[in-house]
Write a protein that holds these residues in place. Structure first.
Motif, PDB file in Angstrom:
ATOM      1  N   CYS A  74       0.830  -1.209   0.000  1.00 19.60           N
ATOM      2  CA  CYS A  74       0.000   0.000   0.000  1.00 19.60           C
ATOM      3  C   CYS A  74       0.862   1.256   0.000  1.00 19.60           C
ATOM      4  N   GLU A  75       1.921   1.246   0.782  1.00 17.03           N
ATOM      5  CA  GLU A  75       2.810   2.401   0.823  1.00 17.03           C
ATOM      6  C   GLU A  75       3.454   2.626  -0.534  1.00 17.03           C
ATOM      7  N   TRP A  76       3.842   1.530  -1.201  1.00 21.25           N
ATOM      8  CA  TRP A  76       4.465   1.667  -2.507  1.00 21.25           C
ATOM      9  C   TRP A  76       3.526   2.334  -3.500  1.00 21.25           C
ATOM     10  N   MET A  77       2.245   1.940  -3.492  1.00 21.53           N
ATOM     11  CA  MET A  77       1.288   2.538  -4.430  1.00 21.53           C
ATOM     12  C   MET A  77       1.017   3.995  -4.104  1.00 21.53           C
ATOM     13  N   ARG A  78       1.023   4.349  -2.821  1.00 19.76           N
ATOM     14  CA  ARG A  78       0.843   5.762  -2.459  1.00 19.76           C
ATOM     15  C   ARG A  78       2.012   6.605  -2.954  1.00 19.76           C
ATOM     16  N   VAL A  79       3.225   6.059  -2.849  1.00 22.70           N
ATOM     17  CA  VAL A  79       4.402   6.772  -3.360  1.00 22.70           C
ATOM     18  C   VAL A  79       4.327   6.903  -4.879  1.00 22.70           C
ATOM     19  N   MET A  80       3.981   5.824  -5.554  1.00 21.44           N
ATOM     20  CA  MET A  80       3.862   5.847  -7.008  1.00 21.44           C
ATOM     21  C   MET A  80       2.859   6.899  -7.464  1.00 21.44           C
ATOM     22  N   ALA A  81       1.780   7.061  -6.728  1.00 22.53           N
ATOM     23  CA  ALA A  81       0.718   7.996  -7.115  1.00 22.53           C
ATOM     24  C   ALA A  81       1.195   9.441  -7.144  1.00 22.53           C
ATOM     25  N   THR A  82       2.274   9.755  -6.421  1.00 21.09           N
ATOM     26  CA  THR A  82       2.739  11.146  -6.339  1.00 21.09           C
ATOM     27  C   THR A  82       4.135  11.360  -6.914  1.00 21.09           C
ATOM     28  N   ASP A  83       4.868  10.290  -7.181  1.00 19.35           N
ATOM     29  CA  ASP A  83       6.247  10.402  -7.651  1.00 19.35           C
ATOM     30  C   ASP A  83       6.274  10.368  -9.181  1.00 19.35           C
ATOM     31  N   GLN A  84       6.376  11.520  -9.810  1.00 17.54           N
ATOM     32  CA  GLN A  84       6.294  11.594 -11.267  1.00 17.54           C
ATOM     33  C   GLN A  84       7.490  10.937 -11.947  1.00 17.54           C
TER      34      GLN A  84
ATOM     35  N   LEU B  63      -5.075   5.771  -7.280  1.00 20.49           N
ATOM     36  CA  LEU B  63      -4.198   4.617  -7.077  1.00 20.49           C
ATOM     37  C   LEU B  63      -3.946   4.357  -5.603  1.00 20.49           C
ATOM     38  N   GLY B  64      -3.680   5.413  -4.830  1.00 22.13           N
ATOM     39  CA  GLY B  64      -3.366   5.232  -3.418  1.00 22.13           C
ATOM     40  C   GLY B  64      -4.499   4.596  -2.645  1.00 22.13           C
ATOM     41  N   ASN B  65      -5.727   5.088  -2.846  1.00 23.54           N
ATOM     42  CA  ASN B  65      -6.861   4.591  -2.064  1.00 23.54           C
ATOM     43  C   ASN B  65      -7.493   3.349  -2.673  1.00 23.54           C
ATOM     44  N   GLU B  66      -7.824   3.404  -3.954  1.00 23.36           N
ATOM     45  CA  GLU B  66      -8.499   2.261  -4.576  1.00 23.36           C
ATOM     46  C   GLU B  66      -7.541   1.083  -4.751  1.00 23.36           C
ATOM     47  N   GLY B  67      -6.306   1.373  -5.120  1.00 25.89           N
ATOM     48  CA  GLY B  67      -5.327   0.306  -5.256  1.00 25.89           C
ATOM     49  C   GLY B  67      -5.063  -0.371  -3.931  1.00 25.89           C
ATOM     50  N   CYS B  68      -4.902   0.431  -2.891  1.00 27.34           N
ATOM     51  CA  CYS B  68      -4.665  -0.131  -1.561  1.00 27.34           C
ATOM     52  C   CYS B  68      -5.876  -0.926  -1.082  1.00 27.34           C
ATOM     53  N   GLY B  69      -7.065  -0.444  -1.390  1.00 26.73           N
ATOM     54  CA  GLY B  69      -8.269  -1.167  -0.988  1.00 26.73           C
ATOM     55  C   GLY B  69      -8.319  -2.554  -1.613  1.00 26.73           C
ATOM     56  N   ALA B  70      -7.933  -2.646  -2.889  1.00 28.97           N
ATOM     57  CA  ALA B  70      -7.922  -3.941  -3.565  1.00 28.97           C
ATOM     58  C   ALA B  70      -6.896  -4.879  -2.929  1.00 28.97           C
ATOM     59  N   VAL B  71      -5.730  -4.340  -2.590  1.00 33.32           N
ATOM     60  CA  VAL B  71      -4.689  -5.148  -1.950  1.00 33.32           C
ATOM     61  C   VAL B  71      -5.164  -5.650  -0.593  1.00 33.32           C
ATOM     62  N   ARG B  72      -5.820  -4.805   0.172  1.00 37.08           N
ATOM     63  CA  ARG B  72      -6.275  -5.222   1.507  1.00 37.08           C
ATOM     64  C   ARG B  72      -7.354  -6.301   1.401  1.00 37.08           C
ATOM     65  N   ARG B  73      -8.188  -6.237   0.375  1.00 39.94           N
ATOM     66  CA  ARG B  73      -9.184  -7.299   0.201  1.00 39.94           C
ATOM     67  C   ARG B  73      -8.504  -8.614  -0.177  1.00 39.94           C
ATOM     68  N   LEU B  74      -7.465  -8.529  -1.000  1.00 42.24           N
ATOM     69  CA  LEU B  74      -6.717  -9.746  -1.342  1.00 42.24           C
ATOM     70  C   LEU B  74      -6.096 -10.353  -0.091  1.00 42.24           C
TER      71      LEU B  74
END
Length: 212
Positions: free
Chosen positions: A94-104, A186-197
């Motif tokens: 989840c942290e990785w996706m949050r970083v990706m969402a803001t790191d151009q 990506l940060g919220n929806e992507g993380c939500g999908a990972v947490r459900r997995l």
């Protein structure tokens, strides 16, 4: 006049920065060393002073940024953080996706890799990516083996199958986000999908027993 080490390092950094921009804008195959030199404001000879080829530049960029295409999870020893293995992997993803969402810069580099056809010319880059992916797959599977050994991994999953599911989900989410125009959070929806997995990974019976 002889250039100082600081000036040489500055030129090298400018070439890499320009190459990244040109690779992103024109594509690796269509970009030439002349394009990179012009964008960096240096001569073609200056480019050759620092790099032997376009492939050499591409490989340097890859090695510098350790792109998340491969390095999806920075795995830590869960025992040092007071958390179980599954929670550690889940939080790292989840942290990785949050970083990706803001790191151009990460976004550009990953997009470059997604668009690149790894022909024989770029075989060294493809090999480096393959080796690093194999390393991180082993690390991830070993961490999931710890979850299994402590009874936290649900019986329907093996460390190998869970490893693949994590890898495929994160790649799929990020590829869709990058190539589809970043149309979702990506940060919220992507993380939500990972947490459900990961909820499906957990042995809820073992958790209830531990709590009880």
């Amino acid at each position: 006049m002889r250039r100082t080490k600081a000036e040489a390092a500055e030129t090298r950094a400018a070439i890499l920065e320009s190459a990244e921009r040109m690779f992103f804008e024109k594509g690796v195959a269509a970009c030439t060393l002349d394009d990179i030199a012009a964008a960096a404001g240096v001569t073609r000879g200056a480019v050759y002073w620092h790099f032997s080829s376009k492939t050499d530049i591409f490989l340097e960029l890859y090695n510098t940024f350790r792109l998340p295409l491969i390095n999806m999870l920075e795995l830590r020893d869960p025992s040092c953080c007071g958390m179980d293995a599954l929670t550690m992997i889940e939080d790292s993803a989840c942290e990785w996706m949050r970083v990706m969402a803001t790191d151009q810069q990460r976004q550009r580099m990953l997009t470059i890799l997604l668009r690149t056809n790894f022909t024989e010319e770029f075989a060294p880059v493809h090999q480096a990516m393959k080796e690093l992916e194999e390393l991180h797959n082993r690390q991830l599977e070993q961490t999931l083996q710890r979850a299994q050994a402590t009874g936290r991994l649900a019986s329907g999953w093996t460390p190998a199958s869970a490893c693949n599911a994590v890898k495929w989900m994160i790649k799929g989410i990020c590829w869709d986000w990058l190539l589809g125009g970043q149309t979702f959070d990506l940060g919220n929806e992507g993380c939500g999908a990972v947490r459900r997995l990961f909820a499906s990974f957990r042995n809820t019976h073992a958790l209830r027993t531990a709590i009880g």
